[in-house]
Scaffold this active site. Structure first.
Site, PDB file in Angstrom:
ATOM      1  N   TRP A 431       0.837  -1.200   0.000  1.00 29.00           N
ATOM      2  CA  TRP A 431       0.000   0.000   0.000  1.00 29.00           C
ATOM      3  C   TRP A 431       0.872   1.250   0.000  1.00 29.00           C
ATOM      4  CZ3 TRP A 431      -0.525   4.457   2.743  1.00 29.00           C
ATOM      5  CH2 TRP A 431      -1.683   5.215   2.532  1.00 29.00           C
ATOM      6  N   TYR A 435       1.154   3.888  -3.071  1.00 29.21           N
ATOM      7  CA  TYR A 435       0.695   5.259  -2.843  1.00 29.21           C
ATOM      8  C   TYR A 435       1.796   6.248  -3.233  1.00 29.21           C
ATOM      9  CZ  TYR A 435      -1.553   9.258  -0.586  1.00 29.21           C
ATOM     10  OH  TYR A 435      -2.141  10.482  -0.342  1.00 29.21           O
ATOM     11  N   ASP A 451      -6.970  -0.581   0.142  1.00 30.84           N
ATOM     12  CA  ASP A 451      -7.241   0.730   0.735  1.00 30.84           C
ATOM     13  C   ASP A 451      -8.672   0.770   1.271  1.00 30.84           C
ATOM     14  OD1 ASP A 451      -6.366   3.743   0.834  1.00 30.84           O
ATOM     15  OD2 ASP A 451      -8.394   3.716   0.007  1.00 30.84           O
TER      16      ASP A 451
END
Length: 495
Positions: A431, A435, A451
């Site tokens: 993640w 990102y 998410d």
């Protein structure tokens, strides 16, 4: 259509005949009979097919001996969206050239950042963009200089060095060659000039452009002291190669497709040599080079994202002005709410951020500090940070890798290599790495299936969140935009 070999003359000429604004910045039309080059949407009479050639960059047209059209100002366009979509060596080099790397570090420095020898990089750029790194950097300097001449009251000497020229003579010669006008003729007579030390620019973006949604996204995540936002505007501090600065943005909100709109950016810079770097970094923040029509076309038949695109035309993926900062903030945002991450970031800024000095500081807008740099955070003990100890260790480890250059987040390295390097740091998971790719590297094809915002959005649309990764396969190569459209479905709750 960025590579020289991919510029099909018939297709390009059809775009010129229809004055299709979608191709502004993608290629340039050079007219043999007039010796000028134009954007495809130039309102002048369409030249005959046998009198034109097509170039993948303004620098290519300039190198062939053409000067810029005074009517359509072909260099005042968004950049090619293919630079971010394909992320080839040429595209990554173009981003660094726009950031002023050639002016600061030379061609050898640019080549090292991209991972090639200077000679090989020159061959790649000439093949794909029709010009080598020096010519591309020269074209970018000329564009920056023209904007400063026409929109500020800076002296010509200040403009020359702000745009990256090494001398006033070089500046004068380039302006005359590219625009067939002297700097004095370009400036002409105009009123309302800003004071010296403040630079106001209009940054071109393709339409549709959902500026209000982008402002809402940034305002929700604004870190006190570093960022501020109000009705119709967003401002933040900037850490730049030669000093600090601030920018205040007013964004367009245009739903009609097929044109060019302008975001107004007002910079206060400690050193005017940072003008080009500041401009390029703000363009990244705005996702200014996106082709929203191509994105919308890709989702036109999709039963899930298609209706969202029609509801919110022109949504952009918010980039960032500093890859190191967004990487730190990504770690701070692990497994906490947006508000929680913002609070922790504010505490970090208050404790370790560098205060801005007048006249760059804008306390009236709440802009007082630079975000702490990676080197400063790398020296901290995890126990000193306002977060769980395991996350503090991950943050310190990440900042150590950023500070010593093990990981670079300047859009120069290959994206897959950056992701692998991030994942090698204990405590950095998919993640966080994705990102960072989404916002720091401008990756158009990133999706975060775990998410919580995506899972809530899918649930609200009647889909099983467990199917997120499978559904996203149909959204390539624009999964980052699908991500933003899904986040936007619950914007009324969080933004």
């Amino acid at each position: 259509m960025t590579a020289t070999t991919r510029l099909d003359p018939e297709s390009c000429y059809r775009a010129v005949k229809s004055r299709d604004r979608r191709f502004d910045g993608v290629f340039y039309t050079a007219v043999r009979t007039t010796g000028i080059y134009c954007r495809p949407s130039c309102p002048a009479r369409t030249p005959a097919f046998h009198n034109v050639t097509f170039h993948p960059s303004a620098a290519s047209a300039q190198a062939a001996g053409y000067r810029a059209c005074k009517r359509c100002l072909p260099d005042a366009t968004p950049g090619s969206p293919d630079w971010d979509v394909a992320a080839t060596a040429a595209g990554r080099a173009m981003r660094l050239i726009a950031d002023g790397v050639v002016d600061r570090d030379g061609v050898d420095g640019l080549a090292a950042r991209v991972g090639y020898t200077a000679r090989h990089l020159g061959r790649i750029l000439t093949a794909e963009l029709g010009a080598g790194p020096l010519a591309l950097a020269r074209a970018r300097r000329a564009q920056t200089a023209r904007v400063l001449i026409e929109t500020t009251d800076l002296t010509y000497a200040d403009i020359a060095f702000a745009a990256g020229f090494s001398s006033v003579r070089q500046f004068n010669d380039t302006i005359r060659e590219v625009y067939a006008s002297s700097p004095t003729e370009l400036r002409g007579r105009r009123g309302g000039r800003p004071a010296t030390g403040t630079v106001t620019m209009r940054l071109a973006v393709r339409t549709p452009y959902a500026g209000r949604a982008l402002l809402d996204f940034l305002a929700l995540r604004a870190v006190p002291g570093v960022e501020a936002a109000g009705e119709g505007w967003y401002a933040r501090t900037l850490a730049l190669p030669h000093g600090s600065g601030t920018v205040r943005l007013e964004l367009p909100d245009v739903a009609e497709p097929g044109g060019t709109a302008f975001a107004t950016a007002t910079f206060r810079l400690e050193d005017l040599r940072d003008t080009a770097a500041a401009t390029e970094r703000v363009r990244r923040l705005l996702d200014a080079d996106c082709d929203p029509v191509a994105v919308a076309d890709a989702f036109a038949g999709d039963p899930l994202v298609g209706p969202l695109v029609r509801r919110w035309p022109g949504l952009r993926v918010p980039g960032h002005v500093d890859g190191h900062e967004i990487a730190v903030r990504a770690v701070l945002g692990q497994q906490v709410s947006v508000a929680g991450a913002r609070t922790v970031a504010g505490r970090l800024v208050a404790a370790h951020g560098r205060p801005l000095a007048p006249p760059v500081a804008q306390p009236e807008d709440g802009l007082t500090h630079l975000f702490p740099d990676a080197g400063t955070i790398a020296t901290l003990e995890p126990e000193e940070l306002p977060m769980p100890r395991s996350r503090g260790r991950a943050l310190v480890g990440l900042c150590a890798a950023l500070a010593d250059g093990t990981i670079a987040l300047d859009r120069g390295p290959d994206r897959d290599q950056v992701r692998s390097a991030l994942l090698a740091i204990p405590g950095i998971g998919p993640w966080t790495a994705d990102y960072v790719a989404l916002r720091a590297l401008g990756h158009p094809d990133v999706f975060l299936p775990t998410d919580i915002g995506i899972r809530d959005a899918l649930r609200g649309l009647g889909r099983d969140p467990a199917d997120a990764a499978r559904l996203a396969e149909a959204w390539r190569p624009w999964r980052s935009y699908a991500q933003l459209y899904l986040w936007q479905t619950h914007s009324s709750k969080e933004q």
